[in-house]
Design a protein around this motif. Structure first.
Motif, PDB file in Angstrom:
ATOM      1  N   LYS A  35       0.644  -1.598  -0.070  1.00  0.00           N
ATOM      2  CA  LYS A  35       0.424  -0.108  -0.442  1.00  0.00           C
ATOM      3  C   LYS A  35       0.714   0.817  -0.243  1.00  0.00           C
ATOM      4  O   LYS A  35       2.218   1.013   0.931  1.00  0.00           O
ATOM      5  CB  LYS A  35      -1.093   0.164   1.521  1.00  0.00           C
ATOM      6  CG  LYS A  35      -1.759  -1.133   1.457  1.00  0.00           C
ATOM      7  CD  LYS A  35      -3.030  -1.433   0.087  1.00  0.00           C
ATOM      8  CE  LYS A  35      -4.113  -1.859   0.234  1.00  0.00           C
ATOM      9  NZ  LYS A  35      -5.072  -1.588  -0.655  1.00  0.00           N
ATOM     10  N   THR A  94       0.580   5.710  -0.283  1.00  0.00           N
ATOM     11  CA  THR A  94      -0.383   6.879  -1.196  1.00  0.00           C
ATOM     12  C   THR A  94       0.145   7.307  -2.057  1.00  0.00           C
ATOM     13  O   THR A  94      -0.794   7.831  -2.951  1.00  0.00           O
ATOM     14  CB  THR A  94      -0.617   7.806   0.518  1.00  0.00           C
ATOM     15  OG1 THR A  94       0.317   8.005   0.586  1.00  0.00           O
ATOM     16  CG2 THR A  94      -1.629   7.305   1.749  1.00  0.00           C
ATOM     17  N   GLY A 135      -1.359   4.701  -4.423  1.00  0.00           N
ATOM     18  CA  GLY A 135      -0.745   5.761  -5.315  1.00  0.00           C
ATOM     19  C   GLY A 135      -0.595   5.603  -6.770  1.00  0.00           C
ATOM     20  O   GLY A 135      -0.862   6.854  -7.682  1.00  0.00           O
TER      21      GLY A 135
END
Length: 201
Positions: free
Chosen positions: A108, A110, A132
């Motif tokens: 993960k 951003t 992201g």
């Protein structure tokens, strides 16, 4: 809206001094920058996948350079160079410039400053779909595959390594897209629009 990058630091620079420092000749260079490198398959930053990719490319003329702290006595592939922490951003920019591909193995992310920094330094990015990065990258110079799909990760890296690119062109596009001045202008435009909307209530 994009995060702003200090393009006076993150831009393409001649990497020959680093080639000499590490005794490199004509090897293809893969770079990975991380705040925490380890070989735990479940770790969110994906160091396991980077090392496994290095092992799979061991019979090819490839070096994998990793910037980031790592555990004592870690055992990595023979073609891996562990730098440890790199706190000087100018030095980090040199390593991005040296590389042919930057790997992003996170589960993960951003925004992903690594993606922006690498492209601003003229280096394409290969990574997992992490939220992201695939949203802010320059599509022509990036590949993102489903998280954990190692074969796809390796194949995308090989394809990017074989692709002919112009580092100066990539760097110019990256600096234009991610410059902190561009970010400031974009935020200012949003504030003006919101102010006008509120005044028109």
């Amino acid at each position: 809206m994009l995060n702003g990058l200090e393009t006076s630091v993150f831009h393409y620079t001649d990497p020959n001094s680093l080639r000499k420092k590490h005794g490199l000749t004509d090897e293809k260079i893969i770079f990975h920058a991380t705040p925490n490198f380890n070989l735990d398959p479940n770790h969110i930053k994906g160091g396991y996948y980077v090392n496994t990719l290095a092992e799979q490319l061991a019979d090819q003329n490839v070096k994998v350079i990793i910037a980031g702290p790592y555990p004592e006595n870690i055992q990595v592939a023979d073609n891996v160079i562990l730098l440890g922490s790199v706190s000087d951003q100018a030095v980090l920019a040199q390593y991005y410039s040296l590389a042919d591909v930057t790997l992003l193995a996170s589960k993960k992310e951003t925004f992903s400053m690594v993606t922006a920094e690498s492209l601003a330094c003229g280096t394409p990015v290969v990574g997992f779909q992490a939220g992201g990065p695939e949203q802010i990258a320059i599509p022509e110079y990036s590949r993102f595959v489903p998280y954990g799909e190692l074969d796809s990760f390796i194949n995308a890296t090989k394809q990017m390594l074989s692709k002919k690119t112009n580092k100066t062109d990539i760097s110019e596009q990256g600096m234009e897209k991610y410059a902190k001045e561009k970010m400031t202008e974009d935020y200012y435009a949003v504030y003006l629009r919101l102010l006008k909307e509120k005044q028109g209530e």
